[in-house]
Design an enzyme around this catalytic site. Sequence first.
Site, PDB file in Angstrom:
ATOM      1  CB  CYS A   2      -0.866   0.017   1.240  1.00  0.00           C
ATOM      2  SG  CYS A   2      -1.701  -1.539   1.523  1.00  0.00           S
ATOM      3  NE  ARG A  27       4.393   1.832  -1.443  1.00  0.00           N
ATOM      4  CZ  ARG A  27       5.617   1.379  -1.192  1.00  0.00           C
ATOM      5  NH1 ARG A  27       6.623   1.804  -1.900  1.00  0.00           N
ATOM      6  NH2 ARG A  27       5.824   0.533  -0.222  1.00  0.00           N
ATOM      7  CD1 TRP A  73      -2.164  -4.526  -5.003  1.00  0.00           C
ATOM      8  CD2 TRP A  73      -1.669  -5.945  -3.360  1.00  0.00           C
ATOM      9  NE1 TRP A  73      -1.913  -5.746  -5.560  1.00  0.00           N
ATOM     10  CE2 TRP A  73      -1.619  -6.631  -4.589  1.00  0.00           C
ATOM     11  CE3 TRP A  73      -1.412  -6.663  -2.179  1.00  0.00           C
ATOM     12  CZ2 TRP A  73      -1.300  -7.996  -4.672  1.00  0.00           C
ATOM     13  CZ3 TRP A  73      -1.097  -8.004  -2.269  1.00  0.00           C
ATOM     14  CH2 TRP A  73      -1.036  -8.657  -3.510  1.00  0.00           C
ATOM     15  CG  ASN A  99       2.614  -0.778   3.252  1.00  0.00           C
ATOM     16  OD1 ASN A  99       2.140  -1.849   2.900  1.00  0.00           O
ATOM     17  ND2 ASN A  99       3.706  -0.260   2.713  1.00  0.00           N
ATOM     18  N   GLY A 100       1.308  -3.206   5.453  1.00  0.00           N
ATOM     19  CA  GLY A 100       1.950  -4.383   6.043  1.00  0.00           C
ATOM     20  C   GLY A 100       0.907  -5.356   6.556  1.00  0.00           C
ATOM     21  CD  GLU A 485      11.672  -8.922 -17.669  1.00  0.00           C
ATOM     22  OE1 GLU A 485      11.471  -9.810 -16.827  1.00  0.00           O
ATOM     23  OE2 GLU A 485      11.248  -7.769 -17.529  1.00  0.00           O
ATOM     24  CE  LYS A 489       7.942  -6.474 -17.669  1.00  0.00           C
ATOM     25  NZ  LYS A 489       8.892  -6.925 -16.777  1.00  0.00           N
TER      26      LYS A 489
END
Length: 612
Positions: A2, A27, A73, A99-100, A485, A489
């Site tokens: 977050c 984020r 999030w 956040n966490g 990669e 993407k």
Amino acid sequence: MCGIVAYVGDKDAFPILIKGLYRLEYRGYDSAGIALLNESLKIYKTRGKVADLENFMQDKDHKGKIGIAHTRWATHGEPNDINAHPHYSRTKKLAIIHNGIIENYGPLKEELISRGYRFTSDTDTEVLIHLIEDIRQNEGVDLPEAVRIALNQVIGAYAIVVISDDHPDMLVAARKGSPLVVGIGDNEYYLASDATPIVEHTKDVVYLDDEEIVTVKKGEKMLLKTIRNRVKTPYIQKLEFNLSALEKGGFEHFMLKEIYEQPRSIRDSMRGRLNARDGIVSLGGILDYEPKLLNTHRIIIIACGTSWHAALVGEYLLEELARIPVEVEYASEFRYRNPVIDETDIVIAVSQSGETADTLAAIELAREKGATILGICNVVGSSIARATHAGVYTHAGPEIGVASTKAFTAQVTILTLMALRLAIKKGTIETSRFQQIIDELEEIPRKVEETLNLDKEISSIAKIFTYARNFLYLGRGYNFPVALEGALKLKEISYIHAEGYPAAEMKHGPIALIDREMPVVVIATNRGPYDKVLTNIQEVKARKGKIIAIVTKGDKKVRELADYSIEIPETEELLVPLLATIPLQLIAYHIAVMRDCNVDQPRNLAKSVTVE
Ligand code: G6P
């Protein structure tokens, strides 16, 4: 995952907070909220993005010179209005953003419920604010002390900011495992998950360490202490990036801007480290650990996501040039499998954000076992940068698009420099060969620019495949991580299923999927196992797969077989990843745009994964 931002000072808090949330939206972006304190403490929050919050607040009271804000999030509880932050305490005199994850929120919640507390949300955060208020009331302590006592009972990760209507000029914040930066302005303070909301207001910042609590009061010096109550002197640092790094600068998306920044960002990664004219490569940040690196029996590189792909390129480079055995590990696997590691080992952690929870935990594990830990991070002052013994910053500049682009090429650049430096020091490379490679490395930014000129052509190829349901990416040697990669993407931003494979492994499974509907991207540059890749292309053609080939300028053999070819400039085999990745980034970008996907904020993803 977050983003948190807070302000106290003489200015109106709302515009600062809402702008800060936009900067931090990369984020997390499933819900957002703001608490403002004017005469009373008011919370406004809603499911959705920051723009939804801004709309929602249009006709609301914006007054207040102090406030806290959050973009979420979801971890505990689905993303909805109620679970969005901030959260009130029982009396509504306190509010918190977090956040966490509070791991022991279950027992803490039960205890509070048994004492009459009622919960409105499903979040772990609400437990914390009730706990703080409970301690404050029952133990008769002030707010910073109540926060400190509460945090001593908490197991888990947090960056929090608490606001109280008893203190219209004070915020209390703390961190453990989730980042928090304090910006010091004129008679004012800013708090945020990273420096991006702060840089336009002040360049003076303090990065909190784990288990530190800070109390900021308008017009007073900040008070920093640990949760064990030890007073500390804040270490003030200067931010080194400018506002322009955080704006789109005329590009439609951050991702496109960041793709186009690569000639510059690769140059910045090499600045002061590569001097081709005098034949010097040096990495000042890890100089003290060079003797250890030169004598080590192996290097373990730990990383997640795109950084893991850069680490794989690093493995090929370090083994080929410096002849040091290298193992590349997913940090999430490494940390849970009791790895054999001791004080003779060197662990290199690669991370753009410097905050990835699994990488941090893997570092802790390796450190406990006595290993030397080096870091390759992009974000200055990040948790991983500080948890390592020494390290090298990539200097790619802030990366906002959730799908990593310029950070990848910067990581590969640093790993290339590292391999070259160790090789020349160990004597595992001839001086003439070393000079040849570094001369070519210096040319890479110009060749990246040349590759970017293919954008139009790449976009028209992308158009043809916009409606594909699956993609296969193949490469061998240095181009195998490039294939991984490229596939990552595409799936991240276009939601098309894509797999990267070592080209030769195709016959052990994926070949079964190939038919005329299946686009296969093959990185088939002219050095290394070129003829072998040619055979793999023939195998795809025989099954009517559609080949999009990344080839070296002037190539004939692959071009004849491929349905579409993209010609990149010629370079050393070991430097090809720095060029071949560019068209793959652009293919993914254009397909995602054509499919109307949110390129910079793809669904369910976050830029910085601070949870397991
Ligand atoms: C997330 C991001 C990826 C990134 C990965 C590792 O999944 O969306 O782009 O590669 O985390 O992040 P790090 O910051 O450690 O490189």
